[in-house]
Design an enzyme around this catalytic site. Structure first.
Site, short mmCIF file in Angstrom:
data_model
loop_
_atom_site.label_atom_id
_atom_site.label_comp_id
_atom_site.label_asym_id
_atom_site.label_seq_id
_atom_site.Cartn_x
_atom_site.Cartn_y
_atom_site.Cartn_z
N CYS A 82 -21.70 46.44 2.87
CA CYS A 82 -20.41 46.02 3.57
C CYS A 82 -20.41 46.94 4.99
CB CYS A 82 -19.27 46.53 2.79
SG CYS A 82 -17.56 46.29 3.55
N CYS A 194 -20.85 41.08 9.20
CA CYS A 194 -20.20 41.08 8.08
C CYS A 194 -21.19 40.56 7.08
CB CYS A 194 -19.09 40.21 8.05
SG CYS A 194 -18.24 40.18 6.46
#
Length: 239
Positions: A82, A194
């Site tokens: 992440c 992302c």
């Protein structure tokens, strides 16, 4: 070889994508030549963007819980699936007893190695607001084209309502328009900042000059673990 520990669950599909890319980045001709990997798919980690905005609890306790489980399980190095979670890395590092490989630093080093002078950032609103990519790229003198607030919302919607929601028919016209606008503003290539976005561009058939931060991290982790990378990522972009 060293054992890689993945702090995952942010989200589960992005975690699986990171695991898959580590396998694909490894030059192995037998099971025994692949890197040992531990995954903690911790879906209890609070939303990182909400925390950065002050709209939700800190993810640090759950991030550290995952890190401890992985270290206790034998991980020699940790990575996180992440980008946004890296904002909380300074609070985590004092509690870690093994090295941590930063996806953000790896992506910035990759851009510098390719001689890029200006890139666009495609990321969650939390990552954009955190400044983590801005600081990392500035160390190499790389100019960053950032999405404006409206474009950030477009990206946020693709991440949450497209990939995380499992919507295979999500409408990406606004996403394509965002790419066009950012390219017009000077972005030569785009960092997929992302871990849901590499999944999005593949799932929805979006073509552009992308730098996959997940893939860059996977290659860095393979090399750190002592295996050989199957596909070097330091090649210059096509003209």
């Amino acid at each position: 070889m060293k054992t890689i520990g993945i702090i995952g669950g942010m989200g589960p599909l992005a975690t699986a994508d990171l695991f898959r890319k580590i396998i694909l980045c490894t030059a192995a001709q037998a099971d025994q030549e692949h890197v040992p990997i531990l995954i903690d798919n911790n879906t209890a980690i609070p939303d990182r963007t909400a925390a950065i905005r002050g709209e939700g609890p800190s993810p640090v306790p759950e991030l550290l819980r995952s890190a401890r489980r992985l270290m206790q399980g034998g991980a020699d190095v940790l990575i996180m699936g992440c980008n946004t979670a890296h904002y909380f890395l300074p609070a985590m590092l004092p509690q870690l007893t093994v090295p941590f490989l930063s996806m953000i630093d790896a992506a910035a080093q990759h851009c510098a190695a390719r001689g890029l002078s200006c890139v666009g950032l495609l990321a969650s609103a939390g990552t954009c607001a955190s400044g983590i990519y801005q600081k990392a790229l500035a160390r190499y003198g790389i100019r960053l084209v950032e999405p404006d607030l409206q474009q950030q919302q477009v990206l946020q919607d693709v991440i949450y309502y497209g990939v995380k929601a499992g919507d295979a028919s999500y409408d990406v016209r606004a996403f394509r328009q965002t790419l066009q606008a950012m390219r017009a503003a000077g972005a030569g290539q785009f960092i997929l900042g992302c871990t849901e976005l590499p999944i999005a561009v593949q799932r929805y058939g979006v073509e552009e000059s992308f730098i996959d931060a997940t893939e860059v991290l996977a290659a860095a982790a393979v090399s750190f673990a002592g295996a050989r990378c199957a596909a070097p990522l330091d090649r210059k972009p096509a003209a």
